[in-house]
Design an enzyme around this catalytic site. Structure first.
Site, PDB file in Angstrom:
ATOM      1  N   GLU A 238       0.828  -1.214   0.000  1.00 25.39           N
ATOM      2  CA  GLU A 238       0.000   0.000   0.000  1.00 25.39           C
ATOM      3  C   GLU A 238       0.858   1.257   0.000  1.00 25.39           C
ATOM      4  O   GLU A 238       0.572   2.220  -0.722  1.00 25.39           O
ATOM      5  CB  GLU A 238      -0.928   0.020   1.225  1.00 25.39           C
ATOM      6  CG  GLU A 238      -1.970  -1.082   1.236  1.00 25.39           C
ATOM      7  CD  GLU A 238      -1.507  -2.360   1.934  1.00 25.39           C
ATOM      8  OE1 GLU A 238      -0.300  -2.677   1.866  1.00 25.39           O
ATOM      9  OE2 GLU A 238      -2.363  -3.030   2.532  1.00 25.39           O
TER      10      GLU A 238
ATOM     11  N   CYS B 179      -2.341  -2.799   7.167  1.00 21.82           N
ATOM     12  CA  CYS B 179      -1.846  -2.797   8.545  1.00 21.82           C
ATOM     13  C   CYS B 179      -2.017  -1.402   9.149  1.00 21.82           C
ATOM     14  O   CYS B 179      -2.400  -0.445   8.451  1.00 21.82           O
ATOM     15  CB  CYS B 179      -0.378  -3.223   8.576  1.00 21.82           C
ATOM     16  SG  CYS B 179       0.749  -1.952   7.955  1.00 21.82           S
TER      17      CYS B 179
ATOM     18  N   CYS C  79       0.042   1.298   7.336  1.00 20.54           N
ATOM     19  CA  CYS C  79      -0.520   1.641   6.018  1.00 20.54           C
ATOM     20  C   CYS C  79      -1.863   2.347   6.158  1.00 20.54           C
ATOM     21  O   CYS C  79      -2.179   3.246   5.372  1.00 20.54           O
ATOM     22  CB  CYS C  79      -0.658   0.398   5.152  1.00 20.54           C
ATOM     23  SG  CYS C  79       0.937  -0.201   4.581  1.00 20.54           S
TER      24      CYS C  79
HETATM   25  N1  THU Z   1       1.868  -6.690   3.854  1.00 22.27           N
HETATM   26  C1  THU Z   1       1.467  -5.791   2.906  1.00 22.27           C
HETATM   27  O1  THU Z   1       2.203  -5.484   1.962  1.00 22.27           O
HETATM   28  N2  THU Z   1       0.233  -5.250   3.010  1.00 22.27           N
HETATM   29  C2  THU Z   1      -0.680  -5.606   3.946  1.00 22.27           C
HETATM   30  O2  THU Z   1      -1.795  -5.080   3.934  1.00 22.27           O
HETATM   31  C3  THU Z   1      -0.338  -6.582   4.973  1.00 22.27           C
HETATM   32  C4  THU Z   1       1.062  -7.053   4.990  1.00 22.27           C
HETATM   33  C5  THU Z   1       3.176  -7.312   3.704  1.00 22.27           C
HETATM   34  C6  THU Z   1       4.250  -6.878   4.662  1.00 22.27           C
HETATM   35  C7  THU Z   1       5.180  -8.078   4.627  1.00 22.27           C
HETATM   36  O3  THU Z   1       6.033  -7.937   3.498  1.00 22.27           O
HETATM   37  C8  THU Z   1       4.259  -9.245   4.372  1.00 22.27           C
HETATM   38  O4  THU Z   1       3.051  -8.705   3.869  1.00 22.27           O
HETATM   39  C9  THU Z   1       3.977 -10.086   5.600  1.00 22.27           C
HETATM   40  O5  THU Z   1       3.552  -9.301   6.650  1.00 22.27           O
END
Ligand code: THU
Length: 147
Positions: free
Chosen positions: A62, A93, A96
């Site tokens: 994001e 998260c 984000c």
């Molecule tokens: N992650 C994202 O890119 N976006 C989300 O909404 C949740 C988590 C990524 C961060 C990390 O690289 C992986 O997912 C595991 O947490």
């Protein structure tokens, strides 16, 4: 694009997030995420998660997508799709959500998990108490135009 998003608009945004998901760099988690932001005038900017051997250095899809949109001069963003293969559609998260809230509290989040199971929610409902700069003295207006 000021009317509510049609189902076709939403499907296209999810498809854009799915199309980049395979480009995620996720050798540490194995969890591949694609994100696609939609601007009011119909442009799409994408991002994927980019991990790092020093784990906290990694960035979520994001925030990478926000960087792509702002770098292109597009800040008027109305929706984000987040594509994962999780059994339950994954919401942005906390970090984000804070970043997306700054883009717009009204931003529509469309999370798509395994089998394209979906959840939709406004980012203000993901992070209702997002920090909005209380106590800061702004040095420039947030509406500063793109140079
Ligand atoms: N992650 C994202 O890119 N976006 C989300 O909404 C949740 C988590 C990524 C961060 C990390 O690289 C992986 O997912 C595991 O947490």
């Amino acid at each position: 694009m000021s009317a509510p998003l049609s189902q076709a608009d939403k499907d296209a945004l999810v498809a854009a997030a799915r199309a980049v998901q395979h480009r995620a760099y996720a050798p540490y988690s194995g969890f591949h995420v694609g994100a696609a932001l939609l601007t009011r005038d119909g442009k799409v900017h994408c991002g994927v998660n980019v991990e790092n051997a020093s784990y906290p250095v990694g960035a979520c899809a994001e925030r990478i997508a926000i960087g792509a949109a702002f770098t292109a001069g597009d800040r008027d963003i109305i929706a984000v799709a987040v594509a994962t293969d999780a059994p339950i559609p994954v919401m942005p998260c906390g970090m984000c959500s804070q970043a997306l809230f700054e883009v717009s509290p009204e931003l529509l989040v469309i999370a798509s998990g395994a089998g394209d199971q979906r959840r939709e929610v406004r980012v203000r409902d993901v992070l209702p108490f997002a920090y909005q700069g209380e106590g800061l003295t702004p040095v420039e207006p947030k509406s500063e135009t793109t140079r």
